[in-house]
Write a protein that holds these residues in place. Structure first.
Motif, PDB file in Angstrom:
ATOM      1  N   GLN A  13       0.839  -1.179   0.038  1.00 33.43           N
ATOM      2  CA  GLN A  13      -0.005   0.114  -0.035  1.00 33.43           C
ATOM      3  C   GLN A  13       0.948   1.301  -0.109  1.00 33.43           C
ATOM      4  O   GLN A  13       1.976   1.046   0.441  1.00 33.43           O
ATOM      5  N   VAL A 124       2.494  -0.447  -6.013  1.00 36.61           N
ATOM      6  CA  VAL A 124       2.008   0.211  -4.950  1.00 36.61           C
ATOM      7  C   VAL A 124       0.502   0.805  -5.170  1.00 36.61           C
ATOM      8  O   VAL A 124       0.162   1.328  -6.214  1.00 36.61           O
ATOM      9  N   SER A 125      -0.135   0.256  -4.314  1.00 39.67           N
ATOM     10  CA  SER A 125      -1.823   0.591  -4.299  1.00 39.67           C
ATOM     11  C   SER A 125      -2.096   2.026  -3.621  1.00 39.67           C
ATOM     12  O   SER A 125      -1.507   2.168  -2.644  1.00 39.67           O
ATOM     13  N   SER A 126      -3.104   2.628  -4.186  1.00 31.73           N
ATOM     14  CA  SER A 126      -3.205   3.625  -3.454  1.00 31.73           C
ATOM     15  C   SER A 126      -4.637   3.662  -2.486  1.00 31.73           C
ATOM     16  O   SER A 126      -5.104   2.417  -2.316  1.00 31.73           O
TER      17      SER A 126
END
Length: 126
Positions: A13, A124-126
């Motif tokens: 994340q 990478v997730s928001s």
């Protein structure tokens, strides 16, 4: 001829951390300048960070300064990239690369590198 293998990629994340490692076989990394590059989907491969053969010189792409750290572990024949405060725009395939030259600085240009790993995915997730 040295062979490079990256590891440590994954899904994280935004705001999280990952530690990438580049391990060599077929030779010691002690005589190589090392670099990390990345390639996002639909974009060209770009410089991230580098270190010269003895670790005395490092250089970073502006967007990763103060968040990423490149380091060498001579005992393990490994070069690491510690990535903190990750952002979605850090997503891509990360490659390590090597060039054999004893010099006082490290190279940011892709064309200076002779050996490349296969890459490890960082998402990478928001």
């Amino acid at each position: 001829q040295v062979q490079l293998v990256e590891s440590g990629g994954g899904l994280v994340q935004a705001g999280g951390s990952l530690r990438l490692s580049c391990t060599a076989s077929g030779g010691t990394l002690n005589v190589y300048g090392m670099g990390w590059f990345r390639q996002a989907p639909g974009k060209e491969r770009e410089f991230v960070a580098c270190t010269n053969w003895n670790g005395a010189s490092t250089s970073y792409e502006d967007s990763v300064k103060d968040r990423f750290t490149i380091s060498r572990d001579y005992a393990k024949n490994t070069v690491n990239l510690q990535m903190n405060s990750l952002k979605p725009e850090d997503t891509g395939v990360y490659y390590c690369a090597a060039y054999r030259l004893y010099n006082s600085m490290c190279y940011r240009a892709i064309g200076e590198y002779d050996y490349w790993g296969q890459g490890t995915q960082v998402t990478v997730s928001s």
